[in-house]
Design a protein around this motif. Structure first.
Motif, PDB file in Angstrom:
ATOM      1  N   GLU A  27      20.879  25.743 -57.952  1.00  0.00           N
ATOM      2  CA  GLU A  27      22.188  26.632 -57.461  1.00  0.00           C
ATOM      3  C   GLU A  27      23.086  25.868 -56.753  1.00  0.00           C
ATOM      4  N   VAL A  28      22.730  24.739 -56.065  1.00  0.00           N
ATOM      5  CA  VAL A  28      23.678  23.718 -55.305  1.00  0.00           C
ATOM      6  C   VAL A  28      24.756  23.316 -56.297  1.00  0.00           C
ATOM      7  N   MET A  29      24.095  22.858 -57.328  1.00  0.00           N
ATOM      8  CA  MET A  29      24.699  22.158 -58.567  1.00  0.00           C
ATOM      9  C   MET A  29      25.171  23.013 -59.774  1.00  0.00           C
ATOM     10  N   GLU A  30      25.056  24.340 -59.582  1.00  0.00           N
ATOM     11  CA  GLU A  30      25.474  25.391 -60.488  1.00  0.00           C
ATOM     12  C   GLU A  30      27.089  24.842 -61.300  1.00  0.00           C
ATOM     13  N   HIS A  31      27.921  24.161 -60.484  1.00  0.00           N
ATOM     14  CA  HIS A  31      29.122  23.993 -60.959  1.00  0.00           C
ATOM     15  C   HIS A  31      29.544  22.502 -61.181  1.00  0.00           C
ATOM     16  N   PHE A  32      28.455  21.608 -61.468  1.00  0.00           N
ATOM     17  CA  PHE A  32      28.544  20.394 -61.836  1.00  0.00           C
ATOM     18  C   PHE A  32      27.665  20.362 -63.208  1.00  0.00           C
ATOM     19  N   PRO A  33      27.737  19.441 -64.066  1.00  0.00           N
ATOM     20  CA  PRO A  33      27.205  19.378 -65.105  1.00  0.00           C
ATOM     21  C   PRO A  33      25.666  19.149 -65.318  1.00  0.00           C
ATOM     22  N   ALA A  34      25.112  18.852 -64.201  1.00  0.00           N
ATOM     23  CA  ALA A  34      23.393  18.758 -63.940  1.00  0.00           C
ATOM     24  C   ALA A  34      23.149  18.609 -62.649  1.00  0.00           C
ATOM     25  N   PRO A  35      22.069  19.073 -62.215  1.00  0.00           N
ATOM     26  CA  PRO A  35      21.292  18.304 -60.857  1.00  0.00           C
ATOM     27  C   PRO A  35      21.354  16.745 -61.115  1.00  0.00           C
ATOM     28  N   TRP A  93      33.427  18.697 -50.819  1.00  0.00           N
ATOM     29  CA  TRP A  93      32.168  19.345 -49.898  1.00  0.00           C
ATOM     30  C   TRP A  93      31.299  19.508 -50.679  1.00  0.00           C
ATOM     31  N   ARG A  94      29.807  19.629 -50.215  1.00  0.00           N
ATOM     32  CA  ARG A  94      28.786  20.117 -50.765  1.00  0.00           C
ATOM     33  C   ARG A  94      27.735  20.175 -49.816  1.00  0.00           C
ATOM     34  N   SER A 127      42.110  19.023 -54.449  1.00  0.00           N
ATOM     35  CA  SER A 127      40.868  19.599 -54.277  1.00  0.00           C
ATOM     36  C   SER A 127      40.714  20.061 -55.786  1.00  0.00           C
ATOM     37  N   MET A 128      39.672  20.067 -56.425  1.00  0.00           N
ATOM     38  CA  MET A 128      39.282  20.690 -57.794  1.00  0.00           C
ATOM     39  C   MET A 128      38.112  20.924 -57.927  1.00  0.00           C
ATOM     40  N   THR A 129      37.767  21.948 -58.889  1.00  0.00           N
ATOM     41  CA  THR A 129      36.462  22.325 -59.044  1.00  0.00           C
ATOM     42  C   THR A 129      36.490  23.178 -60.448  1.00  0.00           C
ATOM     43  N   ALA A 130      35.460  23.671 -60.809  1.00  0.00           N
ATOM     44  CA  ALA A 130      35.308  24.361 -62.104  1.00  0.00           C
ATOM     45  C   ALA A 130      36.038  25.593 -61.817  1.00  0.00           C
ATOM     46  N   LEU A 156      34.102  16.172 -69.446  1.00  0.00           N
ATOM     47  CA  LEU A 156      33.342  17.185 -70.071  1.00  0.00           C
ATOM     48  C   LEU A 156      33.848  17.345 -71.702  1.00  0.00           C
ATOM     49  N   ALA A 157      32.934  17.604 -72.546  1.00  0.00           N
ATOM     50  CA  ALA A 157      33.307  18.060 -73.710  1.00  0.00           C
ATOM     51  C   ALA A 157      34.208  19.484 -73.835  1.00  0.00           C
ATOM     52  N   PRO A 158      35.204  19.595 -74.425  1.00  0.00           N
ATOM     53  CA  PRO A 158      35.877  20.903 -74.201  1.00  0.00           C
ATOM     54  C   PRO A 158      35.315  22.196 -74.579  1.00  0.00           C
ATOM     55  N   ASP A 159      34.061  22.199 -75.293  1.00  0.00           N
ATOM     56  CA  ASP A 159      32.941  23.487 -75.173  1.00  0.00           C
ATOM     57  C   ASP A 159      32.088  23.526 -74.256  1.00  0.00           C
ATOM     58  N   HIS A 160      32.257  22.646 -73.346  1.00  0.00           N
ATOM     59  CA  HIS A 160      31.460  22.832 -72.228  1.00  0.00           C
ATOM     60  C   HIS A 160      31.609  23.792 -71.288  1.00  0.00           C
ATOM     61  N   PRO A 161      30.835  24.895 -70.569  1.00  0.00           N
ATOM     62  CA  PRO A 161      31.530  26.031 -70.108  1.00  0.00           C
ATOM     63  C   PRO A 161      32.134  25.535 -68.699  1.00  0.00           C
ATOM     64  N   LEU A 162      31.802  24.126 -68.235  1.00  0.00           N
ATOM     65  CA  LEU A 162      32.682  23.822 -67.077  1.00  0.00           C
ATOM     66  C   LEU A 162      33.874  22.881 -67.251  1.00  0.00           C
TER      67      LEU A 162
END
Length: 173
Positions: A27-35, A93-94, A127-130, A156-162
């Motif tokens: 859940e913390v890493m939801e907007h990152f490619p992977a935990p 921040w995280r 600052s940037m985010t998904a 990230l690949a163009p078809d990646h959700p993030l």
């Protein structure tokens, strides 16, 4: 770098275990490619400390003043990947899930911006985010940051959700 409720400090060895647990939380890493694995999390702490040694600032460990609990980080990181507004200093921040919803990210980030503009002499912070990370975008807006651009994250690949990302910025007052 302290705030009313937080101690913002350099990293300690005892931060590594709770930091790794936080980085392994889906859940913390939801907007990152992977935990992150424990080794990846520890390597991240090493890179953070190298940034402090090199630049004099970085991603400060956050500790709740009243409890001494480590809850995450907030600070500055030099970003250089391929994006139209980089290279630039990014504020980020995280926080661990139990620390969400208490205003800690905004409180710490305000202190980071004061440091960036008043002590480090920086002129602009990004600052940037998904695009899907509305919670972080809300913090950016509370800080007075304004929308800079939408972009595709080139790591990230163009078809990646993030892949769709958003960038905000703020200039020295």
């Amino acid at each position: 770098m302290d705030t009313q409720r937080l101690i913002m400090r350099r990293w300690r060895d005892e931060d590594r275990e709770p930091f790794a647990a936080m980085n392994a939380d889906p859940e913390v890493m939801e907007h990152f490619p992977a935990p992150l694995t424990r080794a990846e999390s520890d390597h991240f702490v090493d890179r953070i400390e190298e940034e402090f040694d090199r630049a004099g600032h970085g991603l400060w460990a956050l500790e709740v003043r009243d409890s001494g609990e480590f809850i995450g980080f907030a600070g500055l990181i030099w970003q250089t990947f391929d994006a139209p507004f980089l290279p630039a200093w990014e504020i980020g921040w995280r926080l661990a899930r139990p620390a969400w919803g208490h205003g800690y990210a905004t409180e710490a980030a305000r202190q980071v911006l004061r440091h960036a503009f008043e002590k480090a002499g920086l002129d602009e912070i990004v600052s940037m985010t998904a695009k899907s990370n509305t919670r972080s975008q809300a913090v950016m807006k509370r800080l007075g940051m304004t929308h800079l651009t939408d972009f595709g994250h080139t790591r990230l690949a163009p078809d990646h959700p993030l892949f769709p990302h958003v960038a905000y910025h703020i200039k020295r007052p």
